[in-house]
Design a protein around this motif. Sequence first.
Motif, PDB file in Angstrom:
ATOM      1  N   LEU A 107       0.846  -1.434   0.004  1.00 35.46           N
ATOM      2  CA  LEU A 107       0.043   0.039  -0.070  1.00 35.46           C
ATOM      3  C   LEU A 107       1.019   1.191   0.068  1.00 35.46           C
ATOM      4  N   PRO A 108       1.694   1.418   0.974  1.00 36.04           N
ATOM      5  CA  PRO A 108       2.563   2.667   0.980  1.00 36.04           C
ATOM      6  C   PRO A 108       3.606   2.761  -0.488  1.00 36.04           C
ATOM      7  N   TYR A 109       3.982   1.537  -0.827  1.00 37.19           N
ATOM      8  CA  TYR A 109       4.879   1.516  -1.869  1.00 37.19           C
ATOM      9  C   TYR A 109       3.996   2.073  -3.012  1.00 37.19           C
ATOM     10  N   LYS A 110       2.916   1.393  -3.383  1.00 36.31           N
ATOM     11  CA  LYS A 110       2.158   2.191  -4.568  1.00 36.31           C
ATOM     12  C   LYS A 110       1.922   3.823  -4.218  1.00 36.31           C
ATOM     13  N   GLU A 111       1.404   4.269  -3.153  1.00 40.53           N
ATOM     14  CA  GLU A 111       1.220   5.591  -2.857  1.00 40.53           C
ATOM     15  C   GLU A 111       2.320   6.457  -2.937  1.00 40.53           C
ATOM     16  N   ASP A 112       3.338   5.808  -2.582  1.00 37.20           N
ATOM     17  CA  ASP A 112       4.597   6.602  -2.833  1.00 37.20           C
ATOM     18  C   ASP A 112       5.328   6.363  -4.338  1.00 37.20           C
ATOM     19  N   ASN A 113       4.673   5.819  -5.185  1.00 32.35           N
ATOM     20  CA  ASN A 113       5.291   5.447  -6.268  1.00 32.35           C
ATOM     21  C   ASN A 113       6.662   4.831  -6.474  1.00 32.35           C
ATOM     22  N   TYR A 114       6.737   3.896  -5.431  1.00 31.69           N
ATOM     23  CA  TYR A 114       8.060   3.196  -5.192  1.00 31.69           C
ATOM     24  C   TYR A 114       8.578   2.557  -6.598  1.00 31.69           C
ATOM     25  N   GLU A 115       9.804   2.997  -7.059  1.00 35.04           N
ATOM     26  CA  GLU A 115      10.295   2.531  -8.234  1.00 35.04           C
ATOM     27  C   GLU A 115      10.665   1.020  -8.596  1.00 35.04           C
ATOM     28  N   LEU A 116      10.609   0.298  -7.609  1.00 35.64           N
ATOM     29  CA  LEU A 116      10.978  -1.086  -7.627  1.00 35.64           C
ATOM     30  C   LEU A 116       9.643  -1.865  -7.147  1.00 35.64           C
ATOM     31  N   LEU A 117       8.360  -1.101  -7.147  1.00 37.23           N
ATOM     32  CA  LEU A 117       7.325  -1.747  -6.936  1.00 37.23           C
ATOM     33  C   LEU A 117       7.100  -3.237  -7.597  1.00 37.23           C
ATOM     34  N   ASP A 118       7.215  -3.130  -8.799  1.00 35.27           N
ATOM     35  CA  ASP A 118       7.224  -4.464  -9.597  1.00 35.27           C
ATOM     36  C   ASP A 118       8.160  -5.508  -9.046  1.00 35.27           C
ATOM     37  N   LYS A 119       9.215  -5.165  -8.859  1.00 33.44           N
ATOM     38  CA  LYS A 119      10.165  -6.211  -8.389  1.00 33.44           C
ATOM     39  C   LYS A 119       9.791  -6.600  -7.006  1.00 33.44           C
ATOM     40  N   TYR A 120       9.219  -5.843  -6.302  1.00 34.00           N
ATOM     41  CA  TYR A 120       8.757  -6.368  -4.859  1.00 34.00           C
ATOM     42  C   TYR A 120       7.823  -7.297  -5.001  1.00 34.00           C
ATOM     43  N   PHE A 121       6.648  -7.138  -5.986  1.00 30.41           N
ATOM     44  CA  PHE A 121       5.563  -7.854  -6.137  1.00 30.41           C
ATOM     45  C   PHE A 121       6.259  -9.431  -6.704  1.00 30.41           C
ATOM     46  N   GLN A 122       7.203  -9.385  -7.636  1.00 28.52           N
ATOM     47  CA  GLN A 122       7.822 -10.550  -7.904  1.00 28.52           C
ATOM     48  C   GLN A 122       8.734 -11.457  -6.830  1.00 28.52           C
ATOM     49  N   ALA A 123       9.265 -10.819  -6.019  1.00 29.10           N
ATOM     50  CA  ALA A 123       9.875 -11.115  -4.847  1.00 29.10           C
ATOM     51  C   ALA A 123       8.809 -11.740  -4.104  1.00 29.10           C
ATOM     52  N   LEU A 124       7.796 -10.983  -3.724  1.00 27.30           N
ATOM     53  CA  LEU A 124       6.898 -11.407  -2.910  1.00 27.30           C
ATOM     54  C   LEU A 124       6.109 -12.808  -3.513  1.00 27.30           C
ATOM     55  N   LEU A 125       5.622 -12.748  -4.636  1.00 27.11           N
ATOM     56  CA  LEU A 125       5.007 -13.920  -5.332  1.00 27.11           C
ATOM     57  C   LEU A 125       6.142 -15.152  -5.235  1.00 27.11           C
ATOM     58  N   GLN A 126       7.107 -15.010  -5.373  1.00 19.63           N
ATOM     59  CA  GLN A 126       8.202 -16.114  -5.620  1.00 19.63           C
ATOM     60  C   GLN A 126       8.292 -16.701  -4.073  1.00 19.63           C
ATOM     61  N   ARG A 127       8.023 -15.804  -3.095  1.00 19.85           N
ATOM     62  CA  ARG A 127       8.172 -16.174  -1.556  1.00 19.85           C
ATOM     63  C   ARG A 127       6.969 -17.070  -1.384  1.00 19.85           C
ATOM     64  N   ILE A 128       5.940 -16.418  -1.912  1.00 26.90           N
ATOM     65  CA  ILE A 128       4.693 -17.278  -1.519  1.00 26.90           C
ATOM     66  C   ILE A 128       4.394 -18.621  -2.237  1.00 26.90           C
ATOM     67  N   SER A 129       5.225 -18.552  -3.510  1.00 29.28           N
ATOM     68  CA  SER A 129       5.109 -20.022  -4.224  1.00 29.28           C
ATOM     69  C   SER A 129       5.903 -20.888  -3.353  1.00 29.28           C
ATOM     70  N   GLY A 130       7.094 -20.500  -2.775  1.00 30.78           N
ATOM     71  CA  GLY A 130       7.751 -21.377  -1.903  1.00 30.78           C
ATOM     72  C   GLY A 130       7.331 -21.752  -0.653  1.00 30.78           C
ATOM     73  N   LEU A 131       6.413 -20.670   0.032  1.00 33.80           N
ATOM     74  CA  LEU A 131       5.557 -21.176   1.039  1.00 33.80           C
ATOM     75  C   LEU A 131       4.466 -22.260   0.705  1.00 33.80           C
ATOM     76  N   ASN A 132       3.902 -22.311  -0.745  1.00 31.76           N
ATOM     77  CA  ASN A 132       2.913 -23.085  -1.077  1.00 31.76           C
ATOM     78  C   ASN A 132       3.554 -24.568  -0.880  1.00 31.76           C
ATOM     79  N   SER A 133       4.676 -24.757  -1.248  1.00 27.67           N
ATOM     80  CA  SER A 133       5.277 -26.025  -1.175  1.00 27.67           C
ATOM     81  C   SER A 133       5.408 -26.664   0.155  1.00 27.67           C
ATOM     82  N   LEU A 134       6.015 -25.660   1.135  1.00 25.84           N
ATOM     83  CA  LEU A 134       6.176 -25.760   2.511  1.00 25.84           C
ATOM     84  C   LEU A 134       4.795 -26.185   3.345  1.00 25.84           C
ATOM     85  N   PHE A 135       3.816 -25.127   2.852  1.00 26.83           N
ATOM     86  CA  PHE A 135       2.557 -25.242   3.674  1.00 26.83           C
ATOM     87  C   PHE A 135       1.620 -26.340   2.945  1.00 26.83           C
ATOM     88  N   MET A 136       2.212 -27.389   2.570  1.00 28.50           N
ATOM     89  CA  MET A 136       1.317 -28.218   1.833  1.00 28.50           C
ATOM     90  C   MET A 136      -0.017 -27.898   0.963  1.00 28.50           C
TER      91      MET A 136
END
Length: 102
Positions: free
Chosen positions: A28-57
């Motif tokens: 939320l604040p990253y979008k409001e502040d027009n954070y220039e690396l927002l898309d890379k943050y999304f990529q990293a977060l989605l990759q993290r969740i993908s890894g959790l998917n495997s670990l969390f069955m």
Amino acid sequence: MNYKYGTLPQSQIHEEKIRLQGAIYKLLPYKEDNYELLDKYFQALLQRISGLNSLFMEQPKIITLMSILESARYETDFLKYRKDILDACSLANELEEVDSDV
């Protein structure tokens, strides 16, 4: 919780859910502040969740969580974006912390 490599302590799972919610909420604040690396943050977060998917069955809610975040990633209407992010935070809180067989 039993997972594919052994057992995770309940406290560790709970803390990871809290960290995940915080990581999602930062969008939320990253979008409001027009954070220039927002898309890379999304990529990293989605990759993290993908890894959790495997670990969390591979809980079905994780796919929904990822789809909400993927939708938010390209949303231009801030109110819709905000709703997606808050929905994702709520859904992250709903992830199972214990085996359903216990």
